[in-house]
Design an enzyme around this catalytic site. Structure first.
Site, PDB file in Angstrom:
ATOM      1  N   PHE A   8       7.668 -10.960  14.768  1.00 37.95           N
ATOM      2  CA  PHE A   8       7.142  -9.642  14.122  1.00 37.95           C
ATOM      3  C   PHE A   8       7.985  -8.417  14.394  1.00 37.95           C
ATOM      4  O   PHE A   8       8.414  -8.139  15.395  1.00 37.95           O
ATOM      5  CB  PHE A   8       5.816  -9.246  14.750  1.00 37.95           C
ATOM      6  CG  PHE A   8       4.692 -10.424  14.620  1.00 37.95           C
ATOM      7  CD1 PHE A   8       3.771 -10.002  13.786  1.00 37.95           C
ATOM      8  CD2 PHE A   8       4.659 -11.481  15.385  1.00 37.95           C
ATOM      9  CE1 PHE A   8       2.510 -11.036  13.374  1.00 37.95           C
ATOM     10  CE2 PHE A   8       3.781 -12.594  15.148  1.00 37.95           C
ATOM     11  CZ  PHE A   8       2.784 -12.232  14.238  1.00 37.95           C
ATOM     12  N   ASP A   9       8.057  -7.455  13.075  1.00 36.29           N
ATOM     13  CA  ASP A   9       8.748  -6.323  13.386  1.00 36.29           C
ATOM     14  C   ASP A   9       7.533  -5.480  14.046  1.00 36.29           C
ATOM     15  O   ASP A   9       6.370  -5.993  14.288  1.00 36.29           O
ATOM     16  CB  ASP A   9       8.493  -5.537  11.852  1.00 36.29           C
ATOM     17  CG  ASP A   9       8.926  -4.180  12.097  1.00 36.29           C
ATOM     18  OD1 ASP A   9       9.764  -3.873  12.569  1.00 36.29           O
ATOM     19  OD2 ASP A   9       8.456  -3.706  11.226  1.00 36.29           O
ATOM     20  N   MET A  10       7.619  -4.214  14.598  1.00 32.46           N
ATOM     21  CA  MET A  10       6.784  -3.433  15.221  1.00 32.46           C
ATOM     22  C   MET A  10       6.271  -2.205  14.600  1.00 32.46           C
ATOM     23  O   MET A  10       5.020  -2.234  14.113  1.00 32.46           O
ATOM     24  CB  MET A  10       7.257  -3.032  16.658  1.00 32.46           C
ATOM     25  CG  MET A  10       6.037  -2.403  17.512  1.00 32.46           C
ATOM     26  SD  MET A  10       6.918  -2.042  19.247  1.00 32.46           S
ATOM     27  CE  MET A  10       8.206  -0.650  18.769  1.00 32.46           C
ATOM     28  N   PHE A 164       7.252 -11.303   9.777  1.00 34.68           N
ATOM     29  CA  PHE A 164       6.526 -10.418   9.273  1.00 34.68           C
ATOM     30  C   PHE A 164       7.101  -8.982   9.466  1.00 34.68           C
ATOM     31  O   PHE A 164       7.406  -8.193  10.393  1.00 34.68           O
ATOM     32  CB  PHE A 164       5.070 -10.462  10.290  1.00 34.68           C
ATOM     33  CG  PHE A 164       4.366 -11.775  10.078  1.00 34.68           C
ATOM     34  CD1 PHE A 164       3.538 -12.078   8.862  1.00 34.68           C
ATOM     35  CD2 PHE A 164       4.575 -12.548  11.175  1.00 34.68           C
ATOM     36  CE1 PHE A 164       2.959 -13.313   8.899  1.00 34.68           C
ATOM     37  CE2 PHE A 164       4.025 -13.879  11.236  1.00 34.68           C
ATOM     38  CZ  PHE A 164       3.192 -14.249  10.108  1.00 34.68           C
ATOM     39  N   ASP A 166       6.877  -4.728   7.204  1.00 36.35           N
ATOM     40  CA  ASP A 166       6.284  -3.879   6.429  1.00 36.35           C
ATOM     41  C   ASP A 166       7.535  -3.327   5.453  1.00 36.35           C
ATOM     42  O   ASP A 166       7.138  -2.889   4.363  1.00 36.35           O
ATOM     43  CB  ASP A 166       5.336  -2.884   7.225  1.00 36.35           C
ATOM     44  CG  ASP A 166       6.676  -1.936   7.848  1.00 36.35           C
ATOM     45  OD1 ASP A 166       6.846  -0.606   7.669  1.00 36.35           O
ATOM     46  OD2 ASP A 166       7.323  -2.549   8.894  1.00 36.35           O
TER      47      ASP A 166
END
Length: 225
Positions: A8-10, A164, A166
């Site tokens: 995951f990105d944060m 994942f 954004d």
């Protein structure tokens, strides 16, 4: 879909930090008497500190240092002391992955100490097996290095990792690493070039979770046929 780990990105994905960051940058510009260029600001989302500095030095030249100091002071005063809201569906997805015994990691462009603090304040650090940050790689997003390093720390081949993101820069990084990539847009909608990469684009982590659950059910049904 043969995945064995999730990375995951944060910022802007797990935590609603991008709006906080842009708000404090606007304030810093105002205090320092400098213009705010929205398009340029949005272009830095997903990049590591070195990449951000290069873009802003080209834009603000000799004014960069005082602007940067103002910005970081304001931003750190928030994120190092306050819990940033968790994005919708994040906890539910992380809990499901945990129940499925899928190892998880973070691959964020944020520097290590700030990333760890953000995750701890939000109560998310318990969900991740490791955290890989922008200060640990030579080439930040959109280069795939950070995702490759995160996968190696999990001892899982990149092609067997869910990723994942954004941001457009983050998606480019994950796709280039060969990962099964999902984009949940935040401040920036995917551009046509990024859409052409062929990854999944969904509105929230709730939809991601629904899709992953359905894939599990479909896979189990095929095995039982």
């Amino acid at each position: 879909m043969n995945y064995q780990a999730a990375i995951f990105d944060m910022d802007g994905l797990l935590l609603d930090t991008e709006r906080v960051c842009m708000r404090e940058f606007k304030k810093a510009c105002e205090v320092q008497g400098l213009p705010f260029y929205e398009a340029i600001y949005l272009s830095i989302i997903g990049r590591n500190a070195a990449g951000i500095e290069q873009i802003f030095r080209n834009t603000y030249a000799d004014d960069f240092d005082r602007l940067h100091n103002e910005w970081r002071t304001r931003y750190n005063a928030v994120v190092k002391h306050q819990s940033i809201p968790i994005k919708q569906g994040v906890i539910e997805l992380l809990e499901w992955l945990k129940a499925m015994n899928i190892p998880t990691a973070v691959a964020t462009s944020t520097v290590k100490d700030v990333a760890i603090k953000k995750l701890a304040l939000a109560g998310l650090e318990q969900y991740f097996d490791n955290v890989t940050t922008g200060c640990e790689v030579s080439h930040g997003k959109p280069d795939p290095e950070i995702y490759l390093l995160a996968a190696s720390r999990l001892n899982i081949a990149p092609v067997h990792c869910l990723a994942f993101e954004d941001s457009n820069n983050g998606v480019r990084s994950a796709v280039s690493a060969g990962m099964i990539s999902y984009q949940i847009p935040d401040l920036v909608e995917p551009c046509n070039e990024v859409r052409a990469l062929g990854h999944k684009i969904l509105p929230s982590m709730y939809q991601v979770l629904d899709e992953l659950k359905q894939q599990r059910l479909d896979g189990a049904a095929q095995i039982n046929v």
